[in-house]
Design a protein around this motif. Structure first.
Motif, PDB file in Angstrom:
ATOM      1  N   ASN A  20       2.650   4.364  -7.894  1.00  0.00           N
ATOM      2  CA  ASN A  20       3.006   3.073  -7.913  1.00  0.00           C
ATOM      3  C   ASN A  20       1.850   2.245  -8.355  1.00  0.00           C
ATOM      4  O   ASN A  20       0.674   2.243  -8.244  1.00  0.00           O
ATOM      5  N   PRO A  21       2.326   1.414  -9.339  1.00  0.00           N
ATOM      6  CA  PRO A  21       1.246   0.580 -10.202  1.00  0.00           C
ATOM      7  C   PRO A  21       0.601  -0.433  -9.510  1.00  0.00           C
ATOM      8  O   PRO A  21      -0.589  -1.118  -9.723  1.00  0.00           O
ATOM      9  N   VAL A  22       0.962  -0.729  -8.222  1.00  0.00           N
ATOM     10  CA  VAL A  22      -0.120  -1.439  -7.206  1.00  0.00           C
ATOM     11  C   VAL A  22      -0.726  -0.806  -6.291  1.00  0.00           C
ATOM     12  O   VAL A  22      -1.771  -1.240  -6.230  1.00  0.00           O
ATOM     13  N   THR A  23      -0.180  -0.069  -5.493  1.00  0.00           N
ATOM     14  CA  THR A  23      -1.076   0.581  -4.829  1.00  0.00           C
ATOM     15  C   THR A  23      -1.796   1.992  -5.246  1.00  0.00           C
ATOM     16  O   THR A  23      -2.584   2.646  -4.955  1.00  0.00           O
ATOM     17  N   LYS A  24      -1.540   2.161  -6.694  1.00  0.00           N
ATOM     18  CA  LYS A  24      -2.123   3.480  -7.318  1.00  0.00           C
ATOM     19  C   LYS A  24      -1.870   4.589  -6.704  1.00  0.00           C
ATOM     20  O   LYS A  24      -2.798   5.556  -6.872  1.00  0.00           O
ATOM     21  N   LYS A  25      -0.824   4.804  -5.702  1.00  0.00           N
ATOM     22  CA  LYS A  25      -0.563   6.132  -5.084  1.00  0.00           C
ATOM     23  C   LYS A  25       0.809   6.706  -5.710  1.00  0.00           C
ATOM     24  O   LYS A  25       1.433   5.995  -6.039  1.00  0.00           O
ATOM     25  N   TYR A  26       0.947   8.030  -5.298  1.00  0.00           N
ATOM     26  CA  TYR A  26       1.896   8.662  -5.770  1.00  0.00           C
ATOM     27  C   TYR A  26       3.038   8.581  -4.733  1.00  0.00           C
ATOM     28  O   TYR A  26       2.568   8.670  -3.515  1.00  0.00           O
ATOM     29  N   GLU A  27       4.203   8.270  -5.206  1.00  0.00           N
ATOM     30  CA  GLU A  27       5.130   8.103  -4.142  1.00  0.00           C
ATOM     31  C   GLU A  27       6.504   9.177  -4.306  1.00  0.00           C
ATOM     32  O   GLU A  27       6.510   9.684  -5.393  1.00  0.00           O
ATOM     33  N   LYS A  28       7.135   9.454  -3.073  1.00  0.00           N
ATOM     34  CA  LYS A  28       8.328  10.405  -3.142  1.00  0.00           C
ATOM     35  C   LYS A  28       9.539   9.695  -2.725  1.00  0.00           C
ATOM     36  O   LYS A  28       9.513   8.738  -1.871  1.00  0.00           O
ATOM     37  N   ILE A  29      10.524   9.991  -3.124  1.00  0.00           N
ATOM     38  CA  ILE A  29      11.822   9.476  -2.762  1.00  0.00           C
ATOM     39  C   ILE A  29      12.595  10.567  -1.888  1.00  0.00           C
ATOM     40  O   ILE A  29      12.545  11.732  -2.493  1.00  0.00           O
ATOM     41  N   THR A  30      12.814  10.450  -0.841  1.00  0.00           N
ATOM     42  CA  THR A  30      13.488  11.569  -0.086  1.00  0.00           C
ATOM     43  C   THR A  30      14.818  10.953   0.621  1.00  0.00           C
ATOM     44  O   THR A  30      15.150   9.949   1.150  1.00  0.00           O
ATOM     45  N   LYS A  31      15.800  12.049   0.798  1.00  0.00           N
ATOM     46  CA  LYS A  31      16.990  11.820   1.207  1.00  0.00           C
ATOM     47  C   LYS A  31      17.713  12.875   2.034  1.00  0.00           C
ATOM     48  O   LYS A  31      17.562  14.076   1.180  1.00  0.00           O
TER      49      LYS A  31
END
Length: 389
Positions: A20-31
């Motif tokens: 994430n360019p704002v939080t600088k954290k890696y994100e995941k998408i789950t469903k």
């Protein structure tokens, strides 16, 4: 690369969405909730492709109410305060229905049905305002990738079954005939309160909107050419005399100079003389900003006060018409038509950007003008008519 796992009898995918360019954290998408691993793989592949193309839109939990407040904040920075107020009122009709709905759950069918339902209660102009507001809200949501599908797309305006009836009822009821205007202004002169004659005479002779009139200052009057310069309008929705603001005119064409009868200029000169006396009398409390139509303390009269003054005088008139301050604008246009002033000049004087607006006012012509037109037409074809008999 997506990963998959079985959970409580169904399958779930986990897709890496990057940093994430704002939080600088890696994100995941789950469903979860897929019946088979193959279904989960197909869904995950679509998400990965959308991420690659930059078209991915997640399932936002934001409600319509929450996003509408965001939109209003966005709109306030780009529109006049009067426009923001009108949009808030229109948005309320949508909030009443969907305030707590997730915004991405509102479909085209839901949107169309709600506007159709509202069309049985409100005028076409108000429905236009509601739809325009809804369109702006959902367009911003689409732009910010809050929603995948815009429910206002392919909207069809419902047929307004009350339009024709309303037009017939209101026809020729919202302005004064020439003789009625003469009687009214004589009444304002003889029995009116302070400012009544100059206010209503200026409205009738100039065609100004009441907000344009109340914004006038002495510097807006050209005493050599008898011209009134219209560059601003008075805005005060709370009717608190100290909490007013001056806005730009309604449209681009509303900024104009209107030449008026010397009689009106003479009334304005008398008004300025009166104001000088009042400034001296109330100099300790007088709020001198140069306005022409003010209370004893120098504040512009609220529009509601003008309406109350008008109602007081109309009760003394033997006329069964619903006359408002805006009626003097229609009165002015009707008299210009009666005087055979060219339509283009009428458009310029009243500040209509679109000439079709001016043309529509022709439906409000006085009965005398209609009779005159009929007589002129009959006279013009009298020779032909005689031959045909």
């Amino acid at each position: 690369m997506a990963s998959f796992r079985e959970k409580n009898g169904s399958w779930e995918y986990i897709v890496s969405a990057g940093k994430n360019p704002v939080t600088k954290k890696y994100e995941k998408i789950t469903k979860s909730g897929f019946r088979t691993k193959t279904e989960a793989k197909h869904a995950a592949r679509r998400v990965e492709e959308e991420l690659k193309q930059g078209t991915y839109i997640g399932e936002s939990k934001k409600t319509f109410g929450d996003f509408t407040e965001e939109w209003i904040s966005h709109y306030e920075k780009r529109a006049k305060v009067s426009s923001v107020r009108a949009r808030r009122i229109a948005a309320k009709r949508l909030l009443d229905e969907w305030e707590h709905y997730p915004i991405n759950s509102i479909t085209m069918e839901m949107y169309q049905q709600h506007i159709d339902d509202l069309s049985t209660q409100f005028s076409r102009n108000y429905i236009d305002s509601i739809h325009s507001t809804g369109r702006m809200i959902f367009n911003l949501a689409e732009k910010r990738k809050i929603i995948r599908h815009n429910p206002t797309n392919h909207f069809e305006m419902p047929r307004m079954v009350t339009d024709e009836v309303t037009e017939k009822v209101e026809e020729l009821e919202n302005f004064l005939e020439r003789e009625e205007l003469a009687n009214f202004l004589l009444l304002a002169k003889n029995e009116g309160l302070r400012n009544d004659l100059v206010i209503f005479a200026t409205l009738a002779y100039s065609g100004l909107r009441v907000g344009e009139l109340l914004a006038l200052k002495e510097s807006d009057i050209d005493f050599k050419t008898n011209g009134i310069s219209v560059t601003k309008t008075y805005y005060n929705p709370k009717n608190n005399k100290k909490e007013f603001s001056l806005l730009t005119p309604k449209t681009i064409g509303s900024t104009r100079t209107v030449e008026v009868d010397p009689f009106v200029i003479s009334l304005i000169k008398e008004q300025i003389k009166l104001l000088k006396e009042e400034k001296m009398k109330h100099r300790k409390v007088y709020n001198d900003q140069g306005f022409l139509f003010v209370d004893p303390e120098g504040y512009p009269m609220p529009i509601k006060m003008v309406a109350l003054r008008l109602q007081r005088l109309m009760k003394k008139m033997d006329i069964n018409k619903h006359i408002t301050p805006h009626s003097f604008r229609h009165t002015n246009i009707s008299l210009l038509i009666e005087a055979q002033v060219p339509i283009g000049e009428i458009q310029r004087r009243v500040g209509h950007t679109d000439i079709n607006t001016t043309m529509n006012i022709y439906t409000h012509m006085t009965r005398k003008t209609k009779e005159q037109a009929s007589n002129l037409f009959s006279s013009h074809l009298s020779d032909l008519t005689a031959k045909l008999r």
